[in-house]
Each structure stands twice: as C-alpha cells, then as structure tokens.
Design an enzyme around this catalytic site. Structure first.
Site, mmCIF file in Angstrom:
data_model
loop_
_atom_site.group_PDB
_atom_site.id
_atom_site.type_symbol
_atom_site.label_atom_id
_atom_site.label_comp_id
_atom_site.label_asym_id
_atom_site.label_seq_id
_atom_site.Cartn_x
_atom_site.Cartn_y
_atom_site.Cartn_z
ATOM 1 N N SER A 36 0.846 -1.198 0.000
ATOM 2 C CA SER A 36 0.000 0.000 0.000
ATOM 3 C C SER A 36 0.883 1.250 0.000
ATOM 4 O O SER A 36 1.681 1.425 -0.912
ATOM 5 C CB SER A 36 -0.963 -0.042 1.191
ATOM 6 O OG SER A 36 -1.995 0.902 1.049
ATOM 7 N N HIS A 45 -8.262 -5.283 0.067
ATOM 8 C CA HIS A 45 -6.943 -4.712 0.330
ATOM 9 C C HIS A 45 -6.278 -5.379 1.532
ATOM 10 O O HIS A 45 -5.125 -5.779 1.468
ATOM 11 C CB HIS A 45 -7.095 -3.213 0.550
ATOM 12 C CG HIS A 45 -5.842 -2.435 0.321
ATOM 13 N ND1 HIS A 45 -5.299 -2.229 -0.931
ATOM 14 C CD2 HIS A 45 -5.016 -1.786 1.186
ATOM 15 C CE1 HIS A 45 -4.202 -1.490 -0.833
ATOM 16 N NE2 HIS A 45 -4.009 -1.221 0.445
ATOM 17 N N ASP A 89 -9.737 -4.880 -5.229
ATOM 18 C CA ASP A 89 -9.204 -3.957 -4.220
ATOM 19 C C ASP A 89 -10.029 -2.678 -4.225
ATOM 20 O O ASP A 89 -10.116 -1.978 -5.236
ATOM 21 C CB ASP A 89 -7.742 -3.642 -4.540
ATOM 22 C CG ASP A 89 -7.034 -2.894 -3.426
ATOM 23 O OD1 ASP A 89 -7.619 -1.931 -2.889
ATOM 24 O OD2 ASP A 89 -5.898 -3.255 -3.089
#
Length: 475
Positions: free
Chosen positions: A213, A394, A360
């Site tokens: 991320s 995610h 995601d």
C-alpha cells in the site's frame, strides 16, 4: 455492508456500526515537552542534522543512537541491537539535499550479508506518524492494534534472521505520495545501514525490499530509481503489493469516498514538496480545503480516514469554483512525473514481485496492472500475482499473501533463479500454507489470524467485532 479494508483503516467498520467515532487527535496538542511518551520528532534534536550535513554524500550516517523497539518486547524477539540512524538523502530530485531517519533492528541470529528493507505504510503528513517514532517503546501509537498487525509481519522477517532497516521514507516533511522523496529515502536508508560501522555488514550484502500500500509507493520508486541513483547496491528483489502506482488515478479513485482522506493527504504531500504546486493550490483552495490539508499534517492515518470522509477534491467545499486543479497545466505534468512506469529509463533492473486484488476497493487494480505492463515493456523481470476472489480486498490480500512475500525474500536471499521476463498469475486467493515457511513461524501467523478471526474478508463480522472492541484511532 460497504467493503472496507486496509489494515490501518479497518476502523471504518466501527464507524458504520456506531454511526460515528469521536476523533482522538494525534495532532499538535500532544506535542508537549513534558509528555510521558518519547519526545516528539518536533522536539527531539536527534532528528535535526548538524551544520554541513548537506555537503555529505547520500547515505552518510549523520547521527546514531540506540533505542528500544516496543513491538519486539511484546513479540519476545531476541534482538542483538536496535538503532536509529539520521542520514543524508535527496528530495524531489538528486540535486536537492535532504535527510531522514531509519530504524535498524538486528536479530540475535542475524546473517552478516543479508538485509531487508521494510517500507511501512504511513499515509499521513504528520511527523509523529513516522515509523521511527511509533516503533519506539512507549510511543503513543506503539500499542495501537492496527500498528500491531503490521509489526507481526515484521516479526516474521526478524525470526528468519534478517537484519531489517525501516526508513521514514516520506522525509522530514512527511510528504506522503511525493514519489521521488519516497524512493530516494528508501535507497539511502540501505546505504546508511550498510555504512553504519557498528553493524559490520558486508557492503555487498544482498538486499530485498518489501512494501504494501503506502509502503509500495516507496518500494516501487526505490525499484525504479535503483539503476540510476544507487547502482552500487546489491538489491536482489522487490516485493510490492496493493501498489498506488498512479497518483492521479488514486486521487480520482478515492475522491468523495470513505477513504478520501488518503487523497487529501496525498495532495498535502505534493503541495509540501513542490513550491510551484503549493503556490497554485494556495490560490484556488478554499479555507475548508486548506483546513483539510492541515488536518493531515497534524494527525495520523486513523484520524485522517475518520475525519476526512467523503471529501471531493473538485467540490465547492474544497476548491474555489469547483475547479479540477489536478488537470491544470501547472500540476498535471508533475503528477504524470510521479506515476510509476511512465519513464522507460526507470524500469526496475532486478526481480519484482507484485501482488494485487482484482477487487481492491482502496487502490485501483488497473493502475497497478498498467505499471506492471509498462515495466515489462521496458525489460523488467516481474511476476504479477492477481487475486480474483470476491473475498479478497486490500487487507485480506496483505495478510493472507504474507507467506508468499516471505518465500520471495527467502528465494532471493538464497540466490534461486527468478523468471526471465514477465508472468501474470491469477488465483482466487492465496494458498494459506504457513508450513511453506517452517514450523517456527506458525505462531506468528496464528497471532495475525487470531486478531482478525479465522477468516479475513470484505464481510467478515469477526473483524468488525475486533475493531469495535479496540480503539482504532490514535491517542
């Protein structure tokens, strides 16, 4: 239920359950000199280099100190040493001197010629959210459950005998999303760690970088810049997942959403690192928009997500005349410059392992896939792992794919062959097999699963209950 992921923002489930969460600020009101916590970077002289620092080479160690790392105590990790290094790096280009801090953790079983670069996600513009501060024993974020989950993954790396270096890759201004700052600070953290004589590391130590991320911004840009900025480093692989490879695309994807605080923080990071962007945005932004930018400079990720939901970057509350300032000729070229894969000369030269969930809901899959394709056209050796299961979001991708990240690190460190060229793999979800990594790591993964429950997914009620029973905003 609206899909909510990202380890650091799972608090959104509690928001939906209770309707609201009162923000417990992590901002300036905590920055008192008489605080019981370790001194804030704002007041800690260690974070300020002495005169003449800007005349040194990137990677020069400017100061060092011993620290106690909080999570290594709770996880009962037997360390040989824990250090912080203030080091010289570069800013938005290699002609702009800057500095940062990296935290180095050395396990008792450390191997003298191996190093793992861990690029933590910070996703805030507040210096107290930097890894070097929140890792310290007694720091306000040290016992935060969200922080704990990421540190459980770091524990896996330390248990394998790798020395780790964890840089403040957003630099002294905590410039989130300012791509070149992330990349330079990460590469120079490697240099500084190898230069730190007390560690006695081999200058040609094999290095693997890992980031997810917000940490993948640093990882992707470090991979891109390695071949032109730090050619002497023996980096043997990069693992990046949930990668925000396209700044503009991420801004648009999150605009007006539950996670719009990330977009606001990204704008603030670019405003703070590019004077021309600062001048222009300052001329078109509203007082409320300016207050939102300032909020990201005084709070950590949890509070940013809670406090800046549903912000529209082109709406009348944020910008005058509802102008789309992202497309302005003074800003658009800079944003393009900050997009991974747009310059073929910056194609990674060493193996890259990318992984991303098709569904995601925080970071767009298509943008990361575009970057992977661009890198492959430029000659990269790259494995792109796609997870297509509807349950894979995610957070579940980060957590459940951990064994394969660690396997990638092991393979690179042992010199195993990597594929020549590029390959795309598509699976519903990761094969959950802790035995891949050895029995001693099973406890680590059980700790992660116990925190979330036996299943991790977009509609997991056990996660929701875990969040409700913890305070997921920073104190």
């Amino acid at each position: 239920m609206y899909p909510c992921t990202l380890l650091m923002v799972l608090l959104c489930l509690a928001i939906m359950t209770h309707g609201h969460i009162q923000i417990h600020g992590t901002g300036m009101r905590r920055n008192r000199r008489d605080s019981p916590h370790p001194p804030s970077p704002i007041y800690d002289s260690f974070y300020v280099p002495k005169k003449g620092w800007d005349e040194t080479k990137p990677g020069t160690v400017l100061a060092s100190r011993n620290i106690q790392a909080g999570f290594t105590k709770t996880q009962k990790i037997n360390l040989d040493g824990a250090y912080q290094l203030l080091y010289r790096t570069s800013g938005v280009d290699d002609k702009s001197p800057s500095y940062s801090v990296t935290t180095v953790l050395v396990p008792k079983n450390a191997r003298p010629n191996k190093l793992v670069l861990i690029m933590a996600y910070e996703d805030s513009n507040f210096v107290e959210c930097a890894p070097s501060y929140k890792i310290q024993l007694g720091a306000p974020l040290e016992t935060n459950p969200i922080q704990t989950v990421e540190e459980l993954m770091w524990t896996s790396v330390l248990n394998d005998g790798w020395t780790v270096t964890i840089p403040d890759h957003q630099g002294p201004l905590s410039a989130f999303s300012s791509s070149f700052i992330h990349g330079h600070a990460s590469l120079d953290a490697i240099r500084a760690t190898l230069n730190f004589e007390q560690l006695k590391l081999d200058p040609k130590s094999a290095v693997v970088g890992m980031g997810y991320s917000g940490g993948a911004i640093a990882g992707g840009w470090a991979a891109s810049l390695l071949g032109s900025y730090a050619t002497e480093l023996n980096v043997v692989g990069w693992s990046i997942g949930g990668t925000p490879s396209n700044v503009t695309g991420t801004f648009y994807g999150l605009d007006g959403s539950l996670f719009s605080g990330f977009s606001v923080a990204g704008v603030a990071g670019i405003v703070d690192s590019y004077p021309e962007v600062n001048d222009y945005v300052g001329s078109v932004i509203t007082p409320a928009g300016n207050a939102a930018l300032q909020f990201t400079r005084e709070h950590c990720m949890g509070d940013i997500v809670v406090g800046l939901q549903n912000v529209n970057l082109t709406g009348k509350d944020f910008v005058k005349n509802e102008k789309n300032f992202l497309t302005d000729k003074r800003i658009a070229p800079i944003l393009d410059h900050l997009t991974m894969g747009t310059d073929s000369k910056l194609t990674p030269k060493v193996p890259v392992y990318m992984y991303h969930a098709l569904h995601d809901e925080v970071i767009p899959f298509d943008r990361a896939n575009q970057t992977a394709n661009a890198w492959c056209k430029g000659g990269a050796n790259l494995l792109f792992q796609e997870y297509t299961g509807i349950e894979m979001g995610h957070v579940s991708t980060e957590v459940l794919n951990t064994p394969f990240v660690l396997k990638f690190i092991r393979d690179r460190m042992s010199g195993r062959e990597f594929l020549n060229g590029c390959q795309w793999k598509s699976d519903l979800n990761p094969l959950w097999r802790p035995d891949i990594l050895g029995a001693r790591l099973t406890e680590v993964f059980n700790s992660i699963l116990n925190f979330f429950g036996t299943s991790v997914g977009r509609t997991d009620r056990i996660i929701q209950e875990s969040i409700i029973n913890h305070n997921f905003t920073s104190k």
